[in-house]
Design a protein around this motif. Structure first.
Motif, PDB file in Angstrom:
ATOM      1  N   SER A  92       0.843  -1.199   0.000  1.00  0.00           N
ATOM      2  CA  SER A  92       0.000   0.000   0.000  1.00  0.00           C
ATOM      3  C   SER A  92       0.879   1.250   0.000  1.00  0.00           C
ATOM      4  O   SER A  92       2.043   1.201   0.392  1.00  0.00           O
ATOM      5  CB  SER A  92      -0.897   0.000   1.231  1.00  0.00           C
ATOM      6  OG  SER A  92      -0.118   0.088   2.419  1.00  0.00           O
ATOM      7  N   GLU A  94       0.846   3.728   2.020  1.00  0.00           N
ATOM      8  CA  GLU A  94       1.298   4.061   3.383  1.00  0.00           C
ATOM      9  C   GLU A  94       2.489   3.204   3.784  1.00  0.00           C
ATOM     10  O   GLU A  94       3.487   3.712   4.317  1.00  0.00           O
ATOM     11  CB  GLU A  94       0.141   3.875   4.370  1.00  0.00           C
ATOM     12  CG  GLU A  94      -1.015   4.841   4.181  1.00  0.00           C
ATOM     13  CD  GLU A  94      -1.914   4.457   3.014  1.00  0.00           C
ATOM     14  OE1 GLU A  94      -1.723   3.341   2.474  1.00  0.00           O
ATOM     15  OE2 GLU A  94      -2.773   5.270   2.635  1.00  0.00           O
ATOM     16  N   ASP A  98       6.511   4.324   4.527  1.00  0.00           N
ATOM     17  CA  ASP A  98       7.203   4.010   5.780  1.00  0.00           C
ATOM     18  C   ASP A  98       8.470   3.193   5.533  1.00  0.00           C
ATOM     19  O   ASP A  98       9.477   3.385   6.224  1.00  0.00           O
ATOM     20  CB  ASP A  98       6.263   3.236   6.702  1.00  0.00           C
ATOM     21  CG  ASP A  98       5.097   4.089   7.169  1.00  0.00           C
ATOM     22  OD1 ASP A  98       5.230   5.338   7.126  1.00  0.00           O
ATOM     23  OD2 ASP A  98       4.053   3.520   7.568  1.00  0.00           O
ATOM     24  N   PRO A 493       0.477  10.178  -4.253  1.00  0.00           N
ATOM     25  CA  PRO A 493       1.466   9.148  -3.919  1.00  0.00           C
ATOM     26  C   PRO A 493       2.692   9.287  -4.797  1.00  0.00           C
ATOM     27  O   PRO A 493       2.590   9.474  -6.004  1.00  0.00           O
ATOM     28  CB  PRO A 493       0.726   7.831  -4.197  1.00  0.00           C
ATOM     29  CG  PRO A 493      -0.378   8.202  -5.135  1.00  0.00           C
ATOM     30  CD  PRO A 493      -0.757   9.608  -4.819  1.00  0.00           C
ATOM     31  N   GLU A 499      -2.433   2.174  -6.998  1.00  0.00           N
ATOM     32  CA  GLU A 499      -3.415   2.173  -5.931  1.00  0.00           C
ATOM     33  C   GLU A 499      -4.422   1.055  -6.139  1.00  0.00           C
ATOM     34  O   GLU A 499      -4.654   0.588  -7.239  1.00  0.00           O
ATOM     35  CB  GLU A 499      -4.146   3.521  -5.908  1.00  0.00           C
ATOM     36  CG  GLU A 499      -3.247   4.713  -5.599  1.00  0.00           C
ATOM     37  CD  GLU A 499      -4.057   5.977  -5.506  1.00  0.00           C
ATOM     38  OE1 GLU A 499      -5.292   5.896  -5.527  1.00  0.00           O
ATOM     39  OE2 GLU A 499      -3.455   7.053  -5.411  1.00  0.00           O
ATOM     40  N   ASP A 513       1.991  -5.748   2.883  1.00  0.00           N
ATOM     41  CA  ASP A 513       2.388  -4.802   3.927  1.00  0.00           C
ATOM     42  C   ASP A 513       2.956  -5.532   5.135  1.00  0.00           C
ATOM     43  O   ASP A 513       3.949  -5.091   5.740  1.00  0.00           O
ATOM     44  CB  ASP A 513       1.182  -3.969   4.352  1.00  0.00           C
ATOM     45  CG  ASP A 513       0.701  -3.053   3.226  1.00  0.00           C
ATOM     46  OD1 ASP A 513       1.446  -2.922   2.237  1.00  0.00           O
ATOM     47  OD2 ASP A 513      -0.401  -2.498   3.345  1.00  0.00           O
TER      48      ASP A 513
END
Length: 541
Positions: A92, A94, A98, A493, A499, A513
């Motif tokens: 993803s 996010e 990270d 993004p 996406e 993830d």
């Protein structure tokens, strides 16, 4: 997989050598005309010997050097970042944001290990083999603890190795034959049972002297969970007690990376650009030889003399100021006219050399002579490179670059310098950033720029439909622009990961993830390059 006996392994090795022997005459011609300094299978000359006695034209050797250097700079440049670990396509946005910095640190650690070893030197030697005979072998070993880098590379000559191809078309089985003296044999295989050889050496130094060579065959064979390793001492000089196994071991990834330029269906070994240009190379070499012979005739000449009893041709010296006596009324010493002229040879030779350089991509990938190039010219040159090296780049990415990076990651993760990473494209992927890889992105960018010009011609209303920030970021990614040159925009993004479509099952993305976070949760940055682990369970030094 059960361990093969020494005799069974040697039998399998000799069958592989028998298949290789069909290629050796062709390899000999390629090396003789394009890379004479490289050791080849049927070479009878020793180190330091002259191998250019029959080579008269240097077009092919020069073009081979240029193409090998271009491949090193375009695929694996030692001065640049030619690969990077990035979040996979199923992660993803996010999780990608990270994990991006941590993956960047892992990439930097792996790259520093490459920079502190002999990778560039040995890789260039492999590219020379690849361009000349179409196949090459790079041995990727783990360095002993305490070395500046965890890696050590060796370009293995094809005269020492033989391959087997699996049903998927990969050269995953490697046999290497080497000759070692007694001291090197004992140092390389310290745990091998060599008491009979040691005792024979102590009893009679003349029968097994320090210069006596022992033949060792090493085999790396794929099995279910990696690769098995076996070293066998052949029967021969200094070893009369039969073949024996010296060492066994296992590797998670093969230490031998075998790759090819291109491959014909049904063949194991590769085909090279030199093989394609070999008729022109031989013809140009013969033309230059004849031109040089004609030049010696033009300089010294061919002379005729009457047998008049006065002139003795054996005593005549053709030097300036020489007086040659002759009988009265005789012609004396007269030059013999040459039967023809070799002016046409220059036209033929120029055409041959142009075809050789074109076949070896010397013009397309060589040094740019123009003082400057516009952006359009750069894009056109990139498009030309992608067209010429499209199939070859795909094969090299699959057979060379991907196994190389996976082996590098495996060594460092086993030592504990980086987390265990599986770059399968789901959670973590490999992003190729070499100049040749960026050329493909520029080719796509050229199409986008043409589209942008077409939209601009439709007026302001059409231009208003363009998402300018997203376009800027996409072009930055295509041209490999550093991220810190672009302002952060949270709503857009920047990872490049697609996406999830609304309504689509997102379990797959959540799994990626979880894999991404698990792989990096215990990772901490470090500038320490000294390996902390122990050598892997295999011996291919």
């Amino acid at each position: 997989m059960d361990t093969l006996s020494a005799d069974d392994l040697l039998t399998r090795y000799r069958k592989a050598v028998g298949r290789r022997s069909r290629w050796e005459p062709l390899w000999q011609d390629c090396y003789a005309y394009a890379l004479p300094q490289r050791e080849h299978t049927s070479s009878a000359s020793g180190p330091g010997s002259t191998r250019t006695a029959t080579l008269f034209d240097g077009t092919a050797p020069d073009a081979v050097d240029q193409l090998a250097a271009s491949l090193l700079g375009e695929l694996t440049p030692p001065w640049g970042e030619w690969f990077a670990l990035v979040p996979g396509g199923e992660a993803s946005p996010e999780a990608s944001a990270d994990a991006g910095p941590a993956l960047g640190r892992v990439t930097a650690i792996v790259r520093r290990h490459f920079e502190h070893t002999n990778f560039a030197i040995e890789m260039h030697q492999c590219f020379l083999d690849l361009v000349t005979v179409g196949s090459a072998c790079l041995m990727f070993e783990e360095a002993p603890p305490g070395e500046p880098s965890a890696y050590h590379f060796t370009a293995v000559p094809l005269s020492q190795v033989a391959f087997e191809e699996n049903p998927n078309g990969r050269l995953d089985t490697t046999y290497r034959r080497s000759e070692l003296d007694h001291k090197s044999l004992r140092a390389r295989f310290p745990h091998a049972e060599l008491s009979d050889l040691d005792s024979a050496l102590n009893k009679d130094i003349s029968s097994i002297g320090e210069a006596e060579k022992f033949t060792v065959v090493e085999a790396v064979i794929p099995e279910e969970n990696g690769f098995s390793y076996t070293a066998v001492l052949e029967t021969g000089a200094g070893n009369n007690s039969g073949a024996r196994i010296l060492a066994t071991g296992a590797f998670p990834q093969s230490p031998f990376i075998n790759f090819r330029w291109l491959k014909a269906p049904g063949e194991i070994y590769g085909r090279s650009p030199v093989m394609k240009a070999l008729p022109d190379i031989k013809t140009a070499n013969k033309v230059v030889e004849l031109v040089l012979k004609n030049a010696t005739i033009a300089v010294t000449g061919i002379w005729q003399a009457e047998d008049d009893g006065v002139l003795n041709p054996a005593t005549v010296q053709l030097t300036p100021g020489t007086i040659i006596p002759k009988a009265v009324g005789s012609q004396g010493l007269t030059p013999l006219a040459a039967p023809g002229r070799f002016d046409v040879s220059e036209i033929v030779l120029e055409d041959l050399r142009a075809r050789i350089r074109k076949a070896l991509l010397a013009e397309s990938l060589g040094q740019i002579n123009a003082p400057s190039m516009t952006a359009t010219e750069v894009l056109q040159r990139s498009a030309e490179m992608t067209r010429l090296l499209g199939a070859t780049y795909g094969r090299l990415q699959s057979e060379l670059m991907l196994p190389l990076v996976r082996r590098a990651l495996g060594i460092l993760s086993r030592r504990g310098d980086i987390p265990t990473i599986d770059a399968d494209g789901r959670a973590i992927a490999l992003n190729w950033r070499s100049p040749l890889a960026r050329a493909y992105s520029r080719d796509e960018a050229q199409g986008a720029l043409h589209w942008l010009d077409a939209v601009r011609g439709l007026g302001p209303e059409a231009m208003a439909e363009i998402n300018a920030p997203a376009m800027v970021r996409w072009l930055a990614q295509a041209f490999d622009v550093p991220p810190n040159l672009i302002r952060d925009t949270p709503e857009i993004p920047v990872s490049g990961a697609p996406e999830m479509i609304s309504g689509q099952d997102t379990d797959l993305g959540m799994g990626a993830d979880a894999l991404l976070s698990t792989a990096l949760e215990s990772f901490t940055t470090t500038d320490q390059l000294t390996p902390t682990g122990t050598p892997e369970n295999g011996h291919v030094t």
